[in-house]
Motif scaffolding. Structure first.
Motif, PDB file in Angstrom:
ATOM      1  N   MET A  22       0.818  -1.210   0.000  1.00  0.00           N
ATOM      2  CA  MET A  22       0.000   0.000   0.000  1.00  0.00           C
ATOM      3  C   MET A  22       0.858   1.269   0.000  1.00  0.00           C
ATOM      4  N   CYS A  23       2.131   1.157   0.383  1.00  0.00           N
ATOM      5  CA  CYS A  23       3.018   2.320   0.367  1.00  0.00           C
ATOM      6  C   CYS A  23       3.378   2.749  -1.045  1.00  0.00           C
ATOM      7  N   LEU A  24       3.245   1.845  -2.003  1.00  0.00           N
ATOM      8  CA  LEU A  24       3.701   2.113  -3.364  1.00  0.00           C
ATOM      9  C   LEU A  24       2.997   3.299  -4.012  1.00  0.00           C
ATOM     10  N   SER A  25       1.810   3.639  -3.539  1.00  0.00           N
ATOM     11  CA  SER A  25       1.088   4.783  -4.105  1.00  0.00           C
ATOM     12  C   SER A  25       1.228   6.036  -3.245  1.00  0.00           C
ATOM     13  N   ASN A  26       1.940   5.951  -2.139  1.00  0.00           N
ATOM     14  CA  ASN A  26       2.152   7.086  -1.248  1.00  0.00           C
ATOM     15  C   ASN A  26       3.035   8.118  -1.950  1.00  0.00           C
ATOM     16  N   GLU A  27       2.600   9.363  -1.961  1.00  0.00           N
ATOM     17  CA  GLU A  27       3.346  10.432  -2.650  1.00  0.00           C
ATOM     18  C   GLU A  27       4.783  10.554  -2.134  1.00  0.00           C
ATOM     19  N   ILE A  63      12.670   3.586  14.359  1.00  0.00           N
ATOM     20  CA  ILE A  63      12.057   4.800  14.896  1.00  0.00           C
ATOM     21  C   ILE A  63      10.650   4.983  14.348  1.00  0.00           C
ATOM     22  N   GLN A  64      10.471   4.649  13.095  1.00  0.00           N
ATOM     23  CA  GLN A  64       9.196   4.855  12.435  1.00  0.00           C
ATOM     24  C   GLN A  64       8.325   3.600  12.471  1.00  0.00           C
ATOM     25  N   ASN A  65       8.564   2.732  13.412  1.00  0.00           N
ATOM     26  CA  ASN A  65       7.996   1.396  13.471  1.00  0.00           C
ATOM     27  C   ASN A  65       6.612   1.249  12.846  1.00  0.00           C
ATOM     28  N   ASP A  66       5.612   1.906  13.375  1.00  0.00           N
ATOM     29  CA  ASP A  66       4.259   1.752  12.846  1.00  0.00           C
ATOM     30  C   ASP A  66       3.809   2.961  12.036  1.00  0.00           C
ATOM     31  N   GLU A  67       4.698   3.875  11.806  1.00  0.00           N
ATOM     32  CA  GLU A  67       4.354   5.112  11.119  1.00  0.00           C
ATOM     33  C   GLU A  67       5.020   5.165   9.749  1.00  0.00           C
ATOM     34  N   ARG A  68       4.642   4.292   8.841  1.00  0.00           N
ATOM     35  CA  ARG A  68       5.248   4.223   7.510  1.00  0.00           C
ATOM     36  C   ARG A  68       5.082   5.531   6.741  1.00  0.00           C
TER      37      ARG A  68
END
Length: 188
Positions: free
Chosen positions: A37-42, A124-129
């Motif tokens: 789902m990150c692949l479409s994140n700007e 640091i960004q564990n659950d905050e992709r």
């Protein structure tokens, strides 16, 4: 960067080429380890594209980002040798795990530093992709501005005459407003 102090060490290398390659390795590893789902994140798209573009500049147009292209090419060749050594006996489906679990033995091993940075960023960004990709996009945007006036001005002039690279257009804009050097990113 919002959490830049945690990554301050990753901006403190001998040359911009070292910094580009360490951050490129880290960005690439974060990209491989991302959920679909990150692949479409700007921010994912920005960070991935800027990372790849800066790695391209190191490999194919080093004069545009550093004065001494010979040193840049030497560093790049050393990283290729380092990667081949690390990955020589690894199966394709084990590459990500191998790279993410490299011990950081100090020194100037770029692949190991990139692995450490990828682990640090992901921890640091564990659950905050979304924040992970925002921070990586912010880094690459800042670093492009830092790199653009860092290269050989004559190389930029030559490229501009042929249409120019993106970094050359940034160089032209910054030169036009009187900026010939930029502060090192990650200082804030």
């Amino acid at each position: 960067m919002r959490c830049g102090m945690n990554f301050f060490w990753a901006c403190r290398f001998e040359t911009p080429t070292h910094v580009v390659l360490v951050w490129h390795v880290a960005t690439s590893l974060c990209k491989i380890g991302s959920r679909p789902m990150c692949l479409s994140n700007e921010n994912f798209i920005i960070a991935s594209a800027q990372s790849g573009y800066c790695a391209y500049l190191v490999a194919f147009a080093p004069r545009l980002i550093c004065i001494n292209a010979t040193v840049s090419m030497f560093i790049f060749e050393q990283v290729i040798k380092e990667a081949r050594g690390i990955l020589s006996s690894v199966l394709d489906n084990d590459i990500y795990q191998k790279l993410m679990n490299l011990p950081d033995r100090g020194g100037h091993r770029i692949i190991q530093k990139g692995s450490r940075l990828a682990n640090d960023v992901q921890q640091i960004q564990n659950d905050e992709r979304d924040f992970l990709w925002k921070d990586l996009a912010d880094f690459w945007e800042e670093y492009m501005l830092f790199l653009s006036p860092s290269g050989d001005p004559m190389a930029h002039v030559e490229h501009l005459a042929k249409g120019g690279e993106f970094v050359t257009h940034l160089w032209a804009l910054l030169s036009h407003v009187g900026i010939s050097t930029m502060a090192q990113p990650c200082n804030s």
